[in-house]
Design an enzyme around this catalytic site. Structure first.
Site, PDB file in Angstrom:
ATOM      1  N   ARG A  32       0.994  -1.402  -0.105  1.00  0.00           N
ATOM      2  CA  ARG A  32      -0.053   0.579  -0.152  1.00  0.00           C
ATOM      3  C   ARG A  32       1.049   1.179   0.244  1.00  0.00           C
ATOM      4  O   ARG A  32       1.266   1.135   1.000  1.00  0.00           O
ATOM      5  CB  ARG A  32      -1.238   0.286   1.240  1.00  0.00           C
ATOM      6  CG  ARG A  32      -1.595   1.323   0.999  1.00  0.00           C
ATOM      7  CD  ARG A  32      -3.108   0.925   0.539  1.00  0.00           C
ATOM      8  NE  ARG A  32      -4.174   2.014   0.758  1.00  0.00           N
ATOM      9  CZ  ARG A  32      -4.017   3.048   0.052  1.00  0.00           C
ATOM     10  NH1 ARG A  32      -3.165   3.610  -1.041  1.00  0.00           N
ATOM     11  NH2 ARG A  32      -5.186   4.091   0.669  1.00  0.00           N
TER      12      ARG A  32
ATOM     13  N   ASP B   5       0.695   3.898   2.610  1.00  0.00           N
ATOM     14  CA  ASP B   5       1.374   3.307   3.956  1.00  0.00           C
ATOM     15  C   ASP B   5       2.970   3.022   4.350  1.00  0.00           C
ATOM     16  O   ASP B   5       3.303   4.144   4.718  1.00  0.00           O
ATOM     17  CB  ASP B   5       0.840   2.440   4.633  1.00  0.00           C
ATOM     18  CG  ASP B   5      -0.487   2.644   4.928  1.00  0.00           C
ATOM     19  OD1 ASP B   5      -0.794   2.840   5.390  1.00  0.00           O
ATOM     20  OD2 ASP B   5      -0.784   1.351   5.202  1.00  0.00           O
TER      21      ASP B   5
ATOM     22  N   ARG C 126       5.627   3.293   0.931  1.00  0.00           N
ATOM     23  CA  ARG C 126       6.133   3.657   0.515  1.00  0.00           C
ATOM     24  C   ARG C 126       7.411   4.224   0.452  1.00  0.00           C
ATOM     25  O   ARG C 126       8.812   3.862  -0.010  1.00  0.00           O
ATOM     26  CB  ARG C 126       5.813   4.230  -1.250  1.00  0.00           C
ATOM     27  CG  ARG C 126       6.858   4.979  -2.483  1.00  0.00           C
ATOM     28  CD  ARG C 126       5.826   4.990  -3.395  1.00  0.00           C
ATOM     29  NE  ARG C 126       4.402   5.238  -3.947  1.00  0.00           N
ATOM     30  CZ  ARG C 126       4.121   4.516  -5.036  1.00  0.00           C
ATOM     31  NH1 ARG C 126       5.392   3.548  -5.460  1.00  0.00           N
ATOM     32  NH2 ARG C 126       2.986   3.711  -5.106  1.00  0.00           N
TER      33      ARG C 126
ATOM     34  N   GLU D 210      -4.868  -6.826  -6.871  1.00  0.00           N
ATOM     35  CA  GLU D 210      -3.915  -7.217  -6.942  1.00  0.00           C
ATOM     36  C   GLU D 210      -3.521  -8.556  -6.034  1.00  0.00           C
ATOM     37  O   GLU D 210      -2.632  -9.544  -6.652  1.00  0.00           O
ATOM     38  CB  GLU D 210      -2.698  -6.396  -6.605  1.00  0.00           C
ATOM     39  CG  GLU D 210      -1.288  -6.992  -7.385  1.00  0.00           C
ATOM     40  CD  GLU D 210      -0.490  -5.076  -6.722  1.00  0.00           C
ATOM     41  OE1 GLU D 210       0.201  -4.157  -7.678  1.00  0.00           O
ATOM     42  OE2 GLU D 210       0.684  -5.227  -5.280  1.00  0.00           O
TER      43      GLU D 210
END
Length: 1116
Positions: free
Chosen positions: A28, A31, A33, A95
């Site tokens: 996510r 959250d 990266r 995904e």
């Protein structure tokens, strides 16, 4: 519902694929990266691990782009970072579904990382995950199936081994370092093995073995054995499996060609390779096997390893390298390939897989690729390709050898090479196949050569009997060894099967004993070679032990139906009768078909098996003293009376166990056989002119089988018999045989007796001495009354009697036996067809046959089924077909499940009403075909030939659903075969109640059974539609489809209360989604009402009420 079936989409590229990415990172972005995931990506990259990292922030919507989907498919491992807000992104969830389908579904590795979240929150969707999923349900209320898949994906990913990080437990950089180190080891330690240049047929095989491996489970250690003959592709399959699943293990090792390498290098060397491969630099030098065993157990007992042991041929190899499952850590897998199934059994390997030959389509694919490097082949080569495929018989090794040898060759060279292959087995193919033969003991080798040369296609029992006679001892063990070594197979109906190329290998081994002199070989089977030995003064020698001569009945070019083949002319062997004189070791002589110009003048006294169709003499050579002769079969015997007297007096025939004169049209008498005290099987069936059987036949102490069936003129049979060993007596279709012999003493071994189509009028009281008789068939006989002795048989459970015998009388009277003097019978199955039974039959039958479970009374004259049949407490099947006078059914057995009343012209729907009372059917399965109407207590009725209902949950409520099909009265024809068709969620489900169809005339009432929960139904409402197909039976004995509309009248459904009491809320007959859709429409209408601006309170109240109603329906 599972997101995918494990290994459901494995493709050949997975077996040896060079991945575009080592790792795919799913996360996510908002959250992690710029925090944890960014650092993890950096650490993986520094380690040289090629990682896909979405740095473009393409998270939008919930649709996966083709580019991203390709990246997932091209990744070897997926790491899923599950952070607190992961589930709030529909894109991340979509995904995840694709990752589990594309990567895990192909048995590659998916590693979950629970970052600052409790795994139980993800599994059970609690806290932030619950909030996120609730929001998705509101957003996607029209596509709840999508949300359900997301929920299941979150649950499924928590079942995988992974990592859990909480900042209170340690440093983040150390946590990342551990992940990177683990991934690095998995990637660098395992190099993909070469599988095949052109894998053919691997997909299904890998899928099937993968199910046995059960890689997802970490409970215990599984050993899986892959076995089959050489050249089938066992090693190729093991390599493909290794490449597919290796990333799931801490350590992996593929020990190739253990059979050869253990001989060259020793087992200690293989143990050392195993430890070094798995432990890396920690590996040690092993001096002896015992030391290696200790080190393997010590160093690997806590590691999850994958070990492949290829081509095992000795138990010592398994004991030294993988002695027991507890040598390895939980979750470990050991794959063993071998030609010897017995080794797997001996080692306690319970999960086994037999590799089969390729079918013709796959064989053609492999051969075409090897020969032309292309799937597109010049049509001119079609015939030679088909010929080569037929020759190879599905063996991949043979297909590869032929294709490689003929690569780039012209059509004439193909034809020439195939001629050569058919004459002589290719050396490379033979070398691989002969490994299994060379490993056999001499006795087993001899049995293999016997089967390969002479007995392919024989039943196992016949082969075992012949070989036991040939060798003088039981050969069952030797045959079992050949099965375990995969050199032969036993078909499920008992036939001995041997691969064509293995057969050819065996024959070549025998041919090499004397390439130019057939008479010096141990076995002769070729018609040309045998005729050469017999005719051309090339006398036989002492080397020959077995001759099998069978002249072909049809010409080779006549493939297909024997009726269309061109029949060969009878072959006549022109000899002088002396060819057997020098064959002093000949033990088995089998001659089928053909004629001989002279009778044999000599037979070797070593003969143990003599089978000669159309034996050309009424006596045997004068100097023949067969002291070891065990099997003597002379079918199609050409003389009236066999002269066995001189033979038995001269030699005693003390070993003869089998004597056969089947199909001997000239035989008129079976002579005195009192001297044949060892005889166990005597058969003279289909001897059309046989009149008399000597009384001595009735007193052979060891006789087990006596077969005289289809002897049309047999009238004189032993009047009394005492055969204590007898297990089978065949007297069927001997119409002139009027008396059954007296049974002088107890004969307890006869369990089944067929007396069909005889002239026997009654059975003697001594018949009861057949104390072990279980089944008796007295159909198409001349009996005027049912034999009273039947009710006295202590073990008789099944009896079939049919009237209208050969004497022209209308039927059989049976009431005579049912008197007060008889004791109650143990009979369970009684068939009394066309016996002129009247209404008085039933009270007596209930009294004397109370234990009946099956009763067939077809074609009789009674007019009612009275109330007293309710006293049949165990009866579950009743058949009264073609009882043309039957008018009314007044009673029903309490546990009746199967009932048929076809062709009962006088039986009206009113007359069957007692069978359709509701209460008896509420707690049992039924299958009724009879006149009648669909009862009123059926909840649902449809005038079209289909009906629908809905059920909720994974378990189909088949036992709780009672269906009825009613045909129109306007369709006048023979009974119609009706096959129910059940469609669930648009998928047709086969093998339901009805199976291959049920014959009915008007009404068919049945349960829906045979549908299991393993079909993967939706958790929500599942739509079921029941329809049916109809066919008529024509005069040409073929079924023809009937238009349903022309025969259909009504179909009904009923819920069985006792079966459905716990699921009433989960079965509906109206569309559960229909009301929701209507409410949605009403809500929209309320919002656009013309007066909503002037009356806002009314609008809010209306929408609120519709919403509450919608929510209440959603939760029901």
């Amino acid at each position: 519902m599972d997101l995918q079936s494990p290994f459901s989409s494995i493709h050949s590229f997975n077996y040896q694929h060079k991945w575009k990415y080592d790792v795919f990172l799913s996360f996510r972005g908002k959250d992690t990266r710029y925090g944890f995931t960014g650092n993890l990506y950096e650490a993986l990259s520094r380690k040289g691990i090629n990682t896909f990292f979405d740095d473009d922030d393409i998270e939008s919507g919930d649709e996966i782009t083709p580019t991203l989907l390709n990246s997932i498919q091209e990744s070897r491992i997926a790491i899923v970072v599950l952070s607190p807000n992961y589930a709030s992104s529909s894109f991340c969830l979509a995904e995840l579904v694709h990752i589990l389908r594309c990567i895990k579904g192909n048995n590659r590795l998916v590693v979950p990382v629970f970052f600052e979240v409790d795994p139980s929150d993800v599994r059970h969707q609690k806290n932030t995950f619950k909030e996120a999923m609730d929001n998705h349900e509101k957003r996607y209320k029209d596509d709840m199936n999508k949300v359900q898949k997301w929920r299941e994906a979150l649950t499924q990913v928590t079942n995988l081994s992974g990592y859990h990080f909480d900042h209170r437990d340690g440093y983040e950089h150390m946590f990342i370092a551990n992940i990177v180190e683990d991934i690095s080891k998995r990637i660098t330690r395992r190099q993909a093995l070469h599988v095949a240049d052109h894998p053919v047929g691997l997909q299904s095989r890998v899928s099937e073995v993968a199910l046995l491996l059960d890689v997802e489970s970490n409970a215990g250690v599984h050993m899986v054995g892959i076995y089959g003959i050489g050249g089938l592709g066992k090693t190729t399959l093991a390599a493909a499996l290794y490449n597919s699943i290796a990333d799931h293990f801490e350590g992996v090792c593929f020990l190739e060609n253990v059979r050869e390498n253990s001989t060259k290098c020793g087992l200690a060397r293989l143990q050392n390779i195993l430890l070094c491969k798995i432990l890396g630099k920690e590996g040690v030098q092993i001096v002896g096997v015992k030391e290696g065993i200790s080190l393997i157990k010590q160093r690997l007992c806590r590691k999850k390893v994958l070990l492949v042991l290829d081509d095992i041929n000795e138990q010592e190899q398994l004991n030294a390298i993988a002695g027991k499952p507890d040598w390895f850590g939980p979750g470990s897998r050991v794959i063993i390939t071998t030609r010897d199934k017995h080794l797997l059994t001996l080692h306690g390997v319970e999960r086994t897989y037999e590799v089969q030959v390729l079918n013709k389509e796959l064989s053609l694919d492999l051969l075409s690729w090897k020969a032309f490097k292309s799937d597109i082949v010049n049509p001119r080569y079609a015939n030679v390709l088909f010929r080569a495929v037929t020759y190879a018989s599905g063996l991949p090794l043979a297909l590869e050898v032929i294709g490689s040898n003929l690569f780039g060759k012209g059509l004439e060279e193909w034809e020439s090479a195939l001629d050569q292959y058919e004459r002589n087995l290719d050396n490379k193919i033979r070398k691989i196949l002969q490994v299994s033969f060379d490993a056999l003991g001499k006795d087993v080798q001899s049995v293999f050569l016997d089967i390969a040369c002479c007995f392919k296609g024989y039943t196992l029992m016949k082969v075992a009997n012949i070989l036991e006679a040939h060798y003088g001892s039981c050969m069952r063990y030797h045959i079992g060894v050949l099965v375990e070594k995969s050199l032969i197979k036993i078909h499920q109906i008992g036939g001995v099967i041997i691969h064509d190329l293995i057969e050819e290998m065996g024959k070549e081994i025998v041919l090499e004993e004397s390439p130019k002199m057939p008479g010096k070989r141990s076995r002769l089977w070729s018609c040309e070679d045998i005729v050469e030995v017999l005719e051309n003064n090339q006398k036989g020698t002492s080397a020959t032990e077995m001759i099998y001569l069978e002249f072909p009945l049809f010409r080779k070019e006549g493939d297909g139906d024997p009726m269309t083949k061109e029949k060969c002319k009878d072959v006549q062997v022109k000899w002088d009768g002396t060819a057997f004189k020098e064959m002093t070791n000949l033990k088995t002589l089998i001659i089928k078909n053909g004629y001989f110009s002279r009778s044999p003048k000599y037979f070797p006294n070593t003969l143990r098996v003599l089978k000669w169709w159309r034996y050309p003499s009424k006596c045997f050579p004068p100097d023949f003293h067969p002291k070891k002769l065990t099997i003597l079969k002379l079918p199609d015997y050409l003389h009236r009376l066999p002269k066995l007297d001189s033979l038995s007096k001269a030699s005693g025939l003390t070993t003869l166990t089998v004597l056969n004169f089947d199909n001997s049209q000239f035989l008129k008498e079976i002579p005195n056989m009192s001297s044949l005290g060892t005889l166990q099987k005597l058969s003279f069936k289909k001897c059309k002119n046989l009149v008399r059987v000597d009384s001595s036949v009735g007193f052979l102490p060891k006789l087990k089988m006596l077969d005289a069936e289809y002897c049309e003129k047999l009238s004189c049979f032993p009047p009394a018999i005492n055969l204590p060993s007898l297990t089978k007596l065949g007297l069927s279709y001997c119409p002139r045989l009027e008396n059954f012999p007296e049974i002088l003493q107890e004969m307890k071994n006869v369990t089944s007796l067929l007396l069909e189509g005889t002239g026997i009028k009654d059975l003697p009281c001594s018949f009861r001495n057949l104390s072990g008789l279980w089944a008796l068939f007295l159909e198409r006989n001349r009996m005027c009354r049912m034999p009273s002795v039947i009710a006295m048989m202590p073990q008789l459970a099944c009896c079939a009697i049919e009237g209208g015998g050969n004497n022209g009388k209308e039927g059989l009277q049976v009431e005579g036996i049912l008197t007060h003097s008889l004791c109650s019978s143990k009979l369970e199955s009684l068939y009394l067809n066309n016996c002129e039974l009247s209404d008085g039959f039933f009270p007596l039958t209930v009294a004397w046959f109370p234990n009946l479970t099956m009763l067939d009374l077809s074609g009789n004259n009674f007019t009612i089924l009275p109330e007293c049949i309710q006293e049949f407490r165990f009866l579950w099947q009743l058949n009264v077909d073609n009882c043309k006078h039957l008018r009314e059914i007044r009673g029903s057995p309490p546990f009746l499940k199967n009932f048929s009343a076809l062709g009962c012209k006088s039986l009206s729907p009113k007359g069957t009403s007692v069978l359709l009372n509701q209460e008896p059917h509420e707690d049992r399965w039924i299958h009724f075909a009879m006149p009648g109407r669909i009862p009123r207590w059926f909840e649902q009725h449809s005038r079209v030939p289909s009906i629908s209902f809905w059920f909720r949950g994974n378990d189909f409520p088949g036992n709780a659903i009672l269906l009825a099909i009613l045909l129109t009265n306007d369709f006048h024809c023979n009974p119609i075969k009706v096959t129910p068709i059940v469609t669930i969620n648009g998928t047709i489900i086969s093998d339901t109640c009805g199976g291959n169809g049920t014959l009915i005339e008007q009404l068919f009432v049945f349960n829906l059974s045979g549908i299991t929960s393993s079909l993967g139904f939706e958790n929500g409402w599942n739509h079921v539609m029941v329809s049916y197909e109809a066919q008529t039976f024509s005069e040409t004995s073929e079924y023809h489809d009937v238009q349903i509309e022309s025969v259909a009248k009504e179909i009904g459904v009923h819920l069985l209360k006792q079966k459905s009491s716990n699921m009433m809320q989960d079965i509906r007959f109206t569309d559960p989604y229909k009301m929701r859709k209507l409410i949605m429409v009403m809500m929209m209408v309320s919002m656009v009402m013309p007066n909503h601006k002037n009356q806002p309170l009314l609008l809010e109240t209306s929408i609120g009420l519709w919403t509450l109603l919608f929510l209440s329906l959603t939760h029901t």
